[in-house]
Enzyme design. Sequence first.
Site, short mmCIF file in Angstrom:
data_model
loop_
_atom_site.label_atom_id
_atom_site.label_comp_id
_atom_site.label_asym_id
_atom_site.label_seq_id
_atom_site.Cartn_x
_atom_site.Cartn_y
_atom_site.Cartn_z
N LYS A 12 0.84 -1.21 0.00
CA LYS A 12 0.00 0.00 0.00
C LYS A 12 0.86 1.25 0.00
O LYS A 12 2.04 1.24 0.38
CB LYS A 12 -0.96 0.03 1.20
CG LYS A 12 -0.29 0.05 2.59
CD LYS A 12 0.10 1.42 3.11
CE LYS A 12 0.81 1.32 4.45
NZ LYS A 12 1.61 2.47 4.83
N ASP A 139 -2.63 -1.59 10.07
CA ASP A 139 -2.70 -1.61 8.61
C ASP A 139 -3.20 -2.94 8.04
O ASP A 139 -3.42 -3.04 6.83
CB ASP A 139 -1.30 -1.36 8.01
CG ASP A 139 -0.85 0.08 8.14
OD1 ASP A 139 -1.67 0.94 8.50
OD2 ASP A 139 0.35 0.34 7.88
O1 C5P Z 1 -0.73 -1.13 14.71
P1 C5P Z 1 0.71 -1.45 14.53
O2 C5P Z 1 1.15 -2.59 15.41
O3 C5P Z 1 1.12 -1.65 13.13
O4 C5P Z 1 1.47 -0.17 15.04
C1 C5P Z 1 2.86 -0.17 15.24
C2 C5P Z 1 3.23 1.02 16.10
O5 C5P Z 1 3.04 2.22 15.35
C3 C5P Z 1 2.38 1.19 17.35
O6 C5P Z 1 2.91 0.46 18.42
C4 C5P Z 1 2.49 2.69 17.58
O7 C5P Z 1 3.73 3.01 18.17
C5 C5P Z 1 2.51 3.25 16.17
N1 C5P Z 1 1.16 3.64 15.69
C6 C5P Z 1 0.57 4.77 16.21
N2 C5P Z 1 -0.68 5.14 15.77
C7 C5P Z 1 -1.31 4.43 14.82
C8 C5P Z 1 -0.71 3.28 14.26
C9 C5P Z 1 0.54 2.91 14.71
O8 C5P Z 1 1.14 5.44 17.08
N3 C5P Z 1 -2.51 4.81 14.41
#
Ligand code: C5P
Length: 301
Positions: A12, A139
């Site tokens: 993406k 994502d």
């Molecule tokens: O959701 P995911 O595990 O992919 O997110 C990885 C990290 O990215 C989270 O632990 C956070 O630090 C950051 N993040 C965030 N806000 C979001 C998505 C991700 O702060 N909306």
Amino acid sequence: MSRPVTVRVPAKVNVRLAVGAARPDGFHDLANVFLAVSLYDEVTAAPADGLTVTCEGPDADQVPLDRGNLAARAAEILAKRSGILPAVHLHIDKRIPVAGGMAGGSADGAAALLACDALWGLDTPRAELLDICAELGSDVPFSLVGGAALGTGRGEILTPVPAGTFHWVFAVADGGLSTPAVFREFDRLAEGRDIPAPEASPALLDALASGDPDALAATLANDLQPAALSLRPRLADTLAAGTRAGALAGLVSGSGPTTAFLVRDAESAARVAAALEASGTCRTTRVATSPAPGATALPEG
Ligand code: C5P
């Protein structure tokens, strides 16, 4: 014994990544306009005694093969919910840049979930698969759905949006960037400022629907870009090289360090990719179109 199942899943790019203030749970509220692009990983699930992961592809050595791999976690969560053992061998054919801001790890999570569901004959309802995706990462639901969508909440609440066809060049940088580190840098840069609630601009959504690359180029924006550039200042050279080569616009893809260039057509894509490779400001390039379908099982054979 069940036959192996292979699922193809897209990368993406975010054409608008609007980031709000940090929430009490550490995540950030987003208005995240996702586009799936025609760069794909393939994940094959085959019967096995236990849970194992292997990976092939140019950057396979950078892919974790333990429970840190979202494909393995997807198999574990699905098995647990269904009251069975995660007896599966997952093989990842990795074409999406690793730790590049193109949701490659998320893509493998969504693909493994679909592949295991079919291998184990579970027929899990789509809504439940989407719940598991959201548990895996912000994502991951988009990797399952594909196409073009607005992601709100932490990016996991999806609303499909109309999108015409666009052409892209991606410049792959040396080494990855950690998404949490980029969000932390965003918070550091934002200290003492009022952060407005994140919103996708109507002009961007209109441009996306129209398929007009000039209109989309004028509205692309990524609030994480200053943070990614702060951690990796040389990305500014890559962005300059792409626009000098004739791209309509360039931006950091997601949390980076891959940079994405919107171009007018396939011929322009080939020219911009060649110029970026010759510029010495990136490791390699990939050319793609959007939108692309979400995770899909390939026919057997
Ligand atoms: O959701 P995911 O595990 O992919 O997110 C990885 C990290 O990215 C989270 O632990 C956070 O630090 C950051 N993040 C965030 N806000 C979001 C998505 C991700 O702060 N909306």
